[in-house]
Design a protein around this motif. Structure first.
Motif, PDB file in Angstrom:
ATOM      1  N   PRO A 473      13.117 -11.902  27.520  1.00 30.11           N
ATOM      2  CA  PRO A 473      14.393 -11.413  26.992  1.00 30.11           C
ATOM      3  C   PRO A 473      14.190 -10.371  25.897  1.00 30.11           C
ATOM      4  O   PRO A 473      13.279 -10.469  25.079  1.00 30.11           O
ATOM      5  N   GLY A 474      15.038  -9.360  25.920  1.00 28.70           N
ATOM      6  CA  GLY A 474      15.004  -8.337  24.893  1.00 28.70           C
ATOM      7  C   GLY A 474      14.066  -7.186  25.181  1.00 28.70           C
ATOM      8  O   GLY A 474      14.222  -6.096  24.621  1.00 28.70           O
ATOM      9  N   ILE A 475      13.076  -7.399  26.042  1.00 24.18           N
ATOM     10  CA  ILE A 475      12.064  -6.374  26.300  1.00 24.18           C
ATOM     11  C   ILE A 475      12.013  -5.999  27.770  1.00 24.18           C
ATOM     12  O   ILE A 475      12.008  -4.837  28.148  1.00 24.18           O
ATOM     13  N   GLY A 476      11.975  -7.002  28.632  1.00 21.28           N
ATOM     14  CA  GLY A 476      11.676  -6.780  30.041  1.00 21.28           C
ATOM     15  C   GLY A 476      10.217  -7.100  30.283  1.00 21.28           C
ATOM     16  O   GLY A 476       9.702  -8.123  29.811  1.00 21.28           O
ATOM     17  N   GLU A 477       9.522  -6.225  31.003  1.00 13.31           N
ATOM     18  CA  GLU A 477       8.120  -6.500  31.327  1.00 13.31           C
ATOM     19  C   GLU A 477       7.251  -6.486  30.073  1.00 13.31           C
ATOM     20  O   GLU A 477       7.280  -5.541  29.300  1.00 13.31           O
ATOM     21  N   ILE A 478       6.459  -7.537  29.910  1.00 10.30           N
ATOM     22  CA  ILE A 478       5.526  -7.612  28.786  1.00 10.30           C
ATOM     23  C   ILE A 478       4.092  -7.751  29.277  1.00 10.30           C
ATOM     24  O   ILE A 478       3.145  -7.428  28.566  1.00 10.30           O
ATOM     25  N   ILE A 479       3.927  -8.240  30.511  1.00 14.75           N
ATOM     26  CA  ILE A 479       2.608  -8.412  31.134  1.00 14.75           C
ATOM     27  C   ILE A 479       2.680  -7.940  32.570  1.00 14.75           C
ATOM     28  O   ILE A 479       3.663  -8.203  33.273  1.00 14.75           O
ATOM     29  N   GLY A 480       1.632  -7.240  32.995  1.00 13.76           N
ATOM     30  CA  GLY A 480       1.462  -6.911  34.404  1.00 13.76           C
ATOM     31  C   GLY A 480       0.066  -7.317  34.835  1.00 13.76           C
ATOM     32  O   GLY A 480      -0.908  -7.038  34.132  1.00 13.76           O
ATOM     33  N   GLY A 481      -0.044  -7.993  35.950  1.00 14.66           N
ATOM     34  CA  GLY A 481      -1.363  -8.452  36.385  1.00 14.66           C
ATOM     35  C   GLY A 481      -1.413  -8.700  37.873  1.00 14.66           C
ATOM     36  O   GLY A 481      -0.423  -8.523  38.590  1.00 14.66           O
TER      37      GLY A 481
END
Length: 554
Positions: A473-481
């Motif tokens: 919440p508030g950001i969207g994507e925080i990690i991609g893997g």
């Protein structure tokens, strides 16, 4: 037992100085008191016998005693002064000349003291109030959010300087830490000596009033002195420590991957070229420094994979660069990435680690940065602490990409960017899922093959890859893997379909030729994590000096 001065003289005059230093370091590490080991270590350099008799110092460790003794030997010519130094007696006119900087107490520790004591502090004046015969100073040294109130009577040496001091001036104060009768503060400092080290004139821009973050970006060299940005960068420091602690406790090996690289991990072509060639010259005229085109790295992943295929579990934590002409609140040209890689791991294990990591970072912030989070909740995002508190308590929602597309299409929401099956989701789509639909962090997995880089493992359906994104919440994507493609032939086919030259990645392909294993990892943007933890909405405000298109001012 010999005096401190005699001991240090013996140490300094000894012909066995290296042996003495080695012993000193060894005893300091074991926290052995001076009274137990001083004879064997210093009076007999080269051997380490233990003297059972009690000695001159009873108050601290060997290294503390030697430091005090060396200070007295250098600065205190008589026995009375040496005794004062050992008692930490701060007297007027001694502070600058006779008390080295290691004796300064941080305001953070002063405010958490358990008893009245003589201390010395140094910092910057936030405000000054004058009465008839004394002045109040609010001093902050950046060690914590709170200021320490200093009371300076007119008889105190340096008082005439105090009357000229303005907001922003640096000051050093010796005095007695006393219980404060005022509400809202436990301690105050009754000054016995004050020195204004550096003045600040009327042009000092951080006066006692509110300043917009936009204005503070224009004075990024001074904004850490403000309450908001002091809190942001203390939390950033604490979280950097927590990152290393998390992985070290789980037996990951820290690997420093190159900043200069010849590979484009993401394949997007948004790279900063590194060259020594003069403007207007090309490789045909003059060979470049490395003999080939090189760039600032966009990711340490590919190099980290090589170490994971030898050391099993590794992580990187360093700067990365994207030459993307984007001025959104979530993008910067220079940012920091945390990238673990794990051999013998699949997508499920990758998602488990990602969830565990985010929860651990939130818990660490709640436990160790309460004052800073309180400030952010009051002035940045009133729902911050409530939202963060729920993160470690609830499991993340895990859904395949296809289900996310169905949810978005059925939402009835009119998005700025239409939802298109087969393409990566936009920030507004990600935030809808995390903030409104599920109201918890979401892990989106099994994503479209054509939307992802060449190194991701192709699923059995031939249409999706074993990729995952963590949305908060508030950001969207925080990690991609993803799980990485460990099959040589499939990886080669992926590279061809993405237009990647196999010859440039011969070393990467070797990992599949020589003992290939299933392996997985992810990348987390450190600044996005900080945005999530602080409620600060712009990436420019969680990095010390932002690098964005058209901006490299500091």
């Amino acid at each position: 037992m010999e005096s401190p001065r005699a001991i240090v003289k013996i140490l300094l005059l000894s012909t066995h100085i290296p042996n003495s230093i080695a012993l000193l370091l060894r005893f300091a590490a074991s926290e052995v008191t001076m009274s137990r080991r001083i004879r064997g270590s210093l009076l007999n350099p080269g051997r380490a016998t233990i003297a059972p008799e009690s000695g001159y110092w009873e108050r601290g460790t060997l290294v503390e005693g030697v430091i005090y003794a060396m200070a007295t030997l250098r600065n205190e010519p008589d026995a009375k002064s040496a005794s004062n130094a050992l008692r930490n007696d701060l007297t007027p006119n001694d502070t600058q000349q006779h008390h080295p900087s290691f004796m300064i107490r941080t305001i953070k520790h002063a405010l958490s003291a358990n008893a009245e004591e003589n201390i010395e502090i140094a910092g910057w004046i936030r405000s000054r109030r004058d009465a008839k015969t004394f002045s109040f100073l609010e001093v902050n040294d950046g060690s914590c959010l709170r200021n320490l109130q200093v009371i300076v009577d007119q008889e105190v040496p340096g008082y005439e300087q105090v009357l000229q001091a303005t907001t922003g001036s640096s000051v050093r104060v010796a005095g007695r830490l006393l219980a404060s009768p005022a509400a809202g503060q436990k301690w105050e400092l009754r000054a016995t000596q004050v020195e204004i080290i550096g003045g600040a004139d009327a042009t000092y821009p951080l006066q006692k009033k509110g300043h917009s973050v936009e204005f503070l970006r224009t004075i990024a060299h001074l904004r850490p002195r403000s309450n908001l940005f002091g809190a942001v960068f203390r939390l950033r420091s604490r979280l950097a420590y927590a990152v290393h602690q998390f992985f070290q406790e789980r037996d990951f090996v820290y690997v420093q991957t190159p900043i200069i690289t010849a590979s484009d991990c993401e394949g997007a072509g948004e790279l900063f070229r590194v060259t020594t060639l003069k403007q207007g010259r090309d490789k045909a005229d003059e060979p470049d420094f490395f003999g080939k085109a090189t760039y600032l790295t966009v990711s340490g992943q590919l190099e980290a994979e090589t170490f994971a295929c030898a050391l099993s579990k590794v992580y990187t934590f360093g700067p990365t660069f994207r030459a993307e002409n984007s001025n959104t609140s979530r993008h910067a040209a220079e940012f920091w990435m945390i990238e673990p890689e794990m051999a013998f791991c699949d997508l499920q294990g990758d998602m488990d680690l990602a969830e565990e990591f985010v929860k651990a970072m939130v818990r660490h912030a709640l436990e160790h940065c309460a004052d800073e989070l309180g400030l952010f909740t009051k002035f940045v995002d009133k729902g911050l602490i409530e939202r963060l508190t729920l993160v470690p308590e609830r499991p993340f929602q895990r859904i395949p990409y296809a289900d996310a597309i169905s949810i978005l299409n059925a939402s009835g929401r009119s998005f700025e960017y239409p939802v298109t099956d087969g393409l990566s989701l936009q920030s507004e789509h990600e935030r809808f899922l995390a903030e409104e639909h599920f109201r918890v962090p979401v892990i989106l997995f099994d994503q479209p093959l054509q939307a992802k880089p060449f190194y991701m493992r192709v699923n059995d359906d031939g249409k999706t890859v074993a990729a995952m994104d963590v949305l908060v919440p508030g950001i969207g994507e925080i990690i991609g893997g993803s799980q990485r493609e460990e099959r040589l032939s499939v990886l080669q086919e992926n590279m061809r379909s993405h237009g990647v030259n196999e010859e440039d990645y011969w070393w990467y392909l070797d990992l599949r030729r020589f003992g290939t294993v299933p392996h997985a990892g992810f990348g987390l943007g450190f600044e996005r994590l900080l945005m999530f933890l602080t409620g600060v909405s712009n990436i420019r405000d969680v990095i010390p000096f932002a690098r964005t298109p058209g901006n490299a001012e500091f």
